[in-house]
Design a protein around this motif. Structure first.
Motif, PDB file in Angstrom:
ATOM      1  N   ILE A 144      45.481  35.616  47.641  1.00  0.00           N
ATOM      2  CA  ILE A 144      44.205  36.098  48.172  1.00  0.00           C
ATOM      3  C   ILE A 144      44.071  37.606  47.950  1.00  0.00           C
ATOM      4  O   ILE A 144      43.022  38.098  47.519  1.00  0.00           O
ATOM      5  CB  ILE A 144      44.077  35.748  49.664  1.00  0.00           C
ATOM      6  CG1 ILE A 144      43.954  34.236  49.844  1.00  0.00           C
ATOM      7  CG2 ILE A 144      42.873  36.452  50.278  1.00  0.00           C
ATOM      8  CD1 ILE A 144      43.952  33.782  51.287  1.00  0.00           C
ATOM      9  N   ALA A 145      45.150  38.353  48.241  1.00  0.00           N
ATOM     10  CA  ALA A 145      45.108  39.805  48.058  1.00  0.00           C
ATOM     11  C   ALA A 145      44.918  40.172  46.591  1.00  0.00           C
ATOM     12  O   ALA A 145      44.155  41.097  46.265  1.00  0.00           O
ATOM     13  CB  ALA A 145      46.388  40.433  48.605  1.00  0.00           C
ATOM     14  N   THR A 146      45.586  39.437  45.690  1.00  0.00           N
ATOM     15  CA  THR A 146      45.442  39.720  44.254  1.00  0.00           C
ATOM     16  C   THR A 146      44.019  39.479  43.784  1.00  0.00           C
ATOM     17  O   THR A 146      43.448  40.293  43.040  1.00  0.00           O
ATOM     18  CB  THR A 146      46.421  38.847  43.450  1.00  0.00           C
ATOM     19  OG1 THR A 146      47.763  39.087  43.902  1.00  0.00           O
ATOM     20  CG2 THR A 146      46.313  39.154  41.967  1.00  0.00           C
ATOM     21  N   ILE A 147      43.439  38.370  44.215  1.00  0.00           N
ATOM     22  CA  ILE A 147      42.060  38.060  43.816  1.00  0.00           C
ATOM     23  C   ILE A 147      41.097  39.116  44.344  1.00  0.00           C
ATOM     24  O   ILE A 147      40.175  39.561  43.640  1.00  0.00           O
ATOM     25  CB  ILE A 147      41.669  36.656  44.311  1.00  0.00           C
ATOM     26  CG1 ILE A 147      42.497  35.586  43.576  1.00  0.00           C
ATOM     27  CG2 ILE A 147      40.184  36.398  44.094  1.00  0.00           C
ATOM     28  CD1 ILE A 147      42.258  34.183  44.073  1.00  0.00           C
ATOM     29  N   LEU A 148      41.286  39.544  45.599  1.00  0.00           N
ATOM     30  CA  LEU A 148      40.412  40.566  46.175  1.00  0.00           C
ATOM     31  C   LEU A 148      40.531  41.883  45.422  1.00  0.00           C
ATOM     32  O   LEU A 148      39.523  42.542  45.156  1.00  0.00           O
ATOM     33  CB  LEU A 148      40.750  40.767  47.655  1.00  0.00           C
ATOM     34  CG  LEU A 148      40.323  39.650  48.605  1.00  0.00           C
ATOM     35  CD1 LEU A 148      40.802  39.954  50.021  1.00  0.00           C
ATOM     36  CD2 LEU A 148      38.807  39.482  48.587  1.00  0.00           C
ATOM     37  N   ILE A 149      41.758  42.264  45.072  1.00  0.00           N
ATOM     38  CA  ILE A 149      41.953  43.524  44.355  1.00  0.00           C
ATOM     39  C   ILE A 149      41.301  43.464  42.981  1.00  0.00           C
ATOM     40  O   ILE A 149      40.590  44.391  42.565  1.00  0.00           O
ATOM     41  CB  ILE A 149      43.454  43.844  44.234  1.00  0.00           C
ATOM     42  CG1 ILE A 149      44.043  44.175  45.618  1.00  0.00           C
ATOM     43  CG2 ILE A 149      43.686  45.008  43.279  1.00  0.00           C
ATOM     44  CD1 ILE A 149      45.541  44.342  45.614  1.00  0.00           C
ATOM     45  N   VAL A 150      41.539  42.373  42.249  1.00  0.00           N
ATOM     46  CA  VAL A 150      40.970  42.242  40.911  1.00  0.00           C
ATOM     47  C   VAL A 150      39.444  42.208  40.966  1.00  0.00           C
ATOM     48  O   VAL A 150      38.754  42.746  40.082  1.00  0.00           O
ATOM     49  CB  VAL A 150      41.520  40.969  40.235  1.00  0.00           C
ATOM     50  CG1 VAL A 150      40.793  40.693  38.927  1.00  0.00           C
ATOM     51  CG2 VAL A 150      43.016  41.111  39.981  1.00  0.00           C
ATOM     52  N   THR A 151      38.889  41.595  42.009  1.00  0.00           N
ATOM     53  CA  THR A 151      37.439  41.465  42.120  1.00  0.00           C
ATOM     54  C   THR A 151      36.771  42.748  42.604  1.00  0.00           C
ATOM     55  O   THR A 151      35.735  43.162  42.069  1.00  0.00           O
ATOM     56  CB  THR A 151      37.081  40.318  43.077  1.00  0.00           C
ATOM     57  OG1 THR A 151      37.710  39.109  42.629  1.00  0.00           O
ATOM     58  CG2 THR A 151      35.579  40.105  43.136  1.00  0.00           C
ATOM     59  N   LEU A 152      37.357  43.381  43.612  1.00  0.00           N
ATOM     60  CA  LEU A 152      36.702  44.516  44.260  1.00  0.00           C
ATOM     61  C   LEU A 152      37.040  45.863  43.644  1.00  0.00           C
ATOM     62  O   LEU A 152      36.270  46.810  43.782  1.00  0.00           O
ATOM     63  CB  LEU A 152      37.069  44.539  45.752  1.00  0.00           C
ATOM     64  CG  LEU A 152      36.636  43.327  46.564  1.00  0.00           C
ATOM     65  CD1 LEU A 152      37.074  43.484  48.021  1.00  0.00           C
ATOM     66  CD2 LEU A 152      35.122  43.132  46.497  1.00  0.00           C
ATOM     67  N   PHE A 153      38.189  45.965  42.979  1.00  0.00           N
ATOM     68  CA  PHE A 153      38.591  47.273  42.462  1.00  0.00           C
ATOM     69  C   PHE A 153      37.597  47.849  41.441  1.00  0.00           C
ATOM     70  O   PHE A 153      37.279  49.047  41.509  1.00  0.00           O
ATOM     71  CB  PHE A 153      39.988  47.209  41.845  1.00  0.00           C
ATOM     72  CG  PHE A 153      40.442  48.520  41.270  1.00  0.00           C
ATOM     73  CD1 PHE A 153      40.873  49.534  42.098  1.00  0.00           C
ATOM     74  CD2 PHE A 153      40.409  48.741  39.892  1.00  0.00           C
ATOM     75  CE1 PHE A 153      41.278  50.758  41.571  1.00  0.00           C
ATOM     76  CE2 PHE A 153      40.815  49.951  39.365  1.00  0.00           C
ATOM     77  CZ  PHE A 153      41.250  50.968  40.204  1.00  0.00           C
ATOM     78  N   PRO A 154      37.091  47.074  40.464  1.00  0.00           N
ATOM     79  CA  PRO A 154      36.115  47.664  39.526  1.00  0.00           C
ATOM     80  C   PRO A 154      34.887  48.225  40.233  1.00  0.00           C
ATOM     81  O   PRO A 154      34.403  49.314  39.876  1.00  0.00           O
ATOM     82  CB  PRO A 154      35.756  46.492  38.604  1.00  0.00           C
ATOM     83  CG  PRO A 154      36.936  45.579  38.685  1.00  0.00           C
ATOM     84  CD  PRO A 154      37.430  45.691  40.098  1.00  0.00           C
TER      85      PRO A 154
END
Length: 307
Positions: free
Chosen positions: A38-48
């Motif tokens: 969940i944390a990985t998906i959030l980082i990949v999605t929200l970081f850009p």
């Protein structure tokens, strides 16, 4: 049988007494893996989006000195880029406020007109019996077998001859023609999940077809209607090809996606201004999605068949 039950209970008691049983280890590992995923998906999605937001509020001088900074200090924070993007060209800005108005008019108009056509059309296909009913959906989806670029030149010539090239009305008609078939297909599938016995009970009570559709079918189909409207809005808001084809010569009618492409293609526009325009393009979609999430959740349990 009582001996087997006693033995099983003893084994469970022994397993429960062990601090690191196999079941506990597996449960702990899966729990941690779930949160890691969940944390990985959030980082990949929200970081850009986060980095785009950071760039949009930093001055260009600070960006050139340290382009990899992931935060904004109090001294660097400024909103001059947003002012520059939203101001009209006569005031030295990029005119995005006008572009957003144009995009909103086209997108909302596309949603309204498409739903007005798609709701009765999909309801008729799901409930009425007529010749070729089973093949209608396939014909609707066949429209998407042809890439949009094949339709660009004929539409360009047609709208030029009827005087709609450069007008928002012509762009709206193109968008409606594109999304009506898939909207009918999506809504038809949802109407078919509504129990027909509810409509039959209303018909026995003397309700007309229009009353049944308005009082029973539409409230139950609200989740599909809202999600379909959001889908249509996103397509019309972000569409670029036909906006470029029909509106490139009429700057006052540009949509926000066309305006952003002009920023990206200019070497005179700072990166911070481009990022501010990207935030402005993305933010309305995010706001509308979260605003519609409540309607989608409530609509999923709006109705049920009572036996």
């Amino acid at each position: 049988m009582s001996t087997e039950i006693r033995t099983r209970r003893e084994r469970n008691a022994v397993a429960a007494g062990r601090p690191w049983s196999r079941d506990r280890v597996e449960t702990l590992i899966l729990t941690w893996l779930r949160w890691i995923v969940i944390a990985t998906i959030l980082i990949v999605t929200l970081f850009p989006f986060y980095y785009m937001l950071v760039l949009s509020v930093r001055p260009i001088s600070s960006l050139l000195q340290d382009p990899g900074a992931l935060w904004v200090s109090a001294g660097e924070f400024n909103l001059e880029t947003y002012t520059s993007v939203l101001q009209s060209p006569s005031d030295g800005g990029q005119g995005f406020l006008i572009f957003m108005r144009n995009s909103a008019l086209v997108a909302l108009g596309t949603v309204v007109v498409t739903l007005i056509l798609a709701i009765p059309g999909s309801y008729a296909i799901s409930r009425l019996q007529f010749f070729g009913r089973q093949r209608i959906s396939a014909l609707f989806l066949a429209v998407y077998l042809f890439p949009s670029i094949l339709l660009a030149i004929p539409l360009f010539v047609f709208f030029t001859r009827i005087g709609l090239r450069g007008e928002l009305l012509g762009l709206l008609l193109v968008y409606v023609a594109q999304v009506v078939p898939v909207s009918i297909y999506m809504l038809r599938n949802y109407f078919e999940t509504i129990p027909i016995s509810l409509e039959e009970a209303a018909a026995i009570d003397g309700a007309s077809r229009f009353t049944i559709m308005r009082r029973i079918s539409l409230p139950l189909a609200m989740p599909a209607i809202v999600s379909n409207g959001l889908y249509i809005f996103m397509i019309a808001w972000n569409e670029f090809l036909f906006a470029l084809l029909f509106l490139v010569e009429s700057r006052e009618n540009w949509t926000v996606s066309l305006g952003l492409s002009q920023l990206a293609g200019s070497i005179e526009i700072p990166t911070t201004v481009l990022m501010a325009g990207s935030v402005i393009l993305t933010l309305p979609i995010i706001i509308i999605f979260f605003a519609a999430e409540r309607l989608l959740t409530e609509g999923l349990t709006a109705g049920a068949e009572k036996g």
